[in-house]
Structure formats: C-alpha cells, structure tokens
Design an enzyme around this catalytic site. Structure first.
Site, PDB file in Angstrom:
ATOM      1  N   ASP A 238       0.851  -1.184   0.000  1.00 46.45           N
ATOM      2  CA  ASP A 238       0.000   0.000   0.000  1.00 46.45           C
ATOM      3  C   ASP A 238       0.886   1.233   0.000  1.00 46.45           C
ATOM      4  O   ASP A 238       1.886   1.291   0.723  1.00 46.45           O
ATOM      5  CB  ASP A 238      -0.915   0.025   1.230  1.00 46.45           C
ATOM      6  CG  ASP A 238      -2.122  -0.895   1.083  1.00 46.45           C
ATOM      7  OD1 ASP A 238      -2.241  -1.567   0.038  1.00 46.45           O
ATOM      8  OD2 ASP A 238      -2.935  -0.934   2.014  1.00 46.45           O
TER       9      ASP A 238
ATOM     10  N   ASP B 106      -6.979  -6.086   7.490  1.00 46.94           N
ATOM     11  CA  ASP B 106      -5.627  -5.872   6.999  1.00 46.94           C
ATOM     12  C   ASP B 106      -4.642  -6.197   8.110  1.00 46.94           C
ATOM     13  O   ASP B 106      -4.850  -5.821   9.267  1.00 46.94           O
ATOM     14  CB  ASP B 106      -5.413  -4.420   6.536  1.00 46.94           C
ATOM     15  CG  ASP B 106      -5.779  -4.208   5.078  1.00 46.94           C
ATOM     16  OD1 ASP B 106      -6.001  -5.195   4.353  1.00 46.94           O
ATOM     17  OD2 ASP B 106      -5.831  -3.042   4.657  1.00 46.94           O
TER      18      ASP B 106
END
Length: 146
Positions: A88, A117
C-alpha cells in the site's frame, strides 16, 4: 443472482473493484461495495463496524491523503474469501510511504462484509521514516535548484 436479478459479481471482482475505487479516492464507489454491517479491522487498531462508521473513517483518511495505491502482488480466492498480498502506498503532497499489507476480505452477495488488513508496525514505521526523509531531501533539492 442479486436481488435485482443481475448476476452477483465474483468475490475477486468485488475486491479488485473496491481497491480500484480506493485508489481513485472514490469513497462513494468503495462504500457501495461494502455491506451495511461491514467489519473493518487493521490488526492492532480498533475495529470499525457498520457502513456509516466505515464511510466516516474512509472520508477521514481522504482528508489526510491525496493519493493511495494498492499494488497487489498476489491474490487468492477460496469461496467467498479473498486474500491479497500487496504494497500500500499513501501519499500527501511531497510525502509518500509504501509498506507491505496482507488483506483478508469476506464477500457475500456482491458486498464486502469483512475486511481485515494485517501489517507489521515496524515495517510501517520504517516506511514512514523513509517517506519523511524523502520529503526532506526533495524539499532541500527544490530549495537548492531554485
């Protein structure tokens, strides 16, 4: 089939579309792909339950960043569960940080009902420091060259 008679998209498609909406910072499109009772967890942080709170959290993040990228390296599907291994990237002005994330999505009836996550706080902290250093070097170069 969905309630309106159209085919329900595959869980992988829902997750890819969701991440793409987040990359566009299109919170409305992202929230349209989650269930009313979504559970969102970044392991180690408080859980967020329900679409209203999820929408609020995503809009809050949107205020603090002007760019997001989910570089998916691997994606695996087992029934309604989609696992993503990704990097990310968060951006704000001259700041950029990139860190490893493993995501677990549960999809039912074309909507994400659980998003978890998992990431390493040490890896995240190192990435943030790199981003700050990169920002400082970039500013210094801009100052020197102007």
């Amino acid at each position: 089939m969905s309630t309106n008679g159209s085919p329900t998209p595959a869980p992988e498609t829902v997750v890819r579309d969701f991440l793409a909406a987040l990359e566009r910072l299109d919170i409305d499109a992202a929230c349209a792909l989650v269930s009313d009772d979504i559970l969102y967890e970044n392991k180690g942080l408080p859980a967020i339950r329900g679409r209203v709170k999820f929408d609020r959290a995503m809009r809050s993040l949107r205020r603090y960043m002007d760019g997001f990228e989910a570089r998916t390296h691997n994606l695996a599907v087992d029934g309604d569960v989609v696992l993503t291994e990704r990097t990310d990237v968060l951006r704000r002005a001259d700041f950029e940080t990139a860190f490893w994330v493993c995501g677990r999505f549960e999809v039912r009836d074309g909507k994400i009902v659980v998003w978890r996550d998992y990431f390493d706080f040490v890896n995240f902290t190192v990435a943030a420091v790199r981003g700050l250093v990169g920002m400082a070097i970039g500013r210094r170069r801009a100052t020197v060259t102007t």
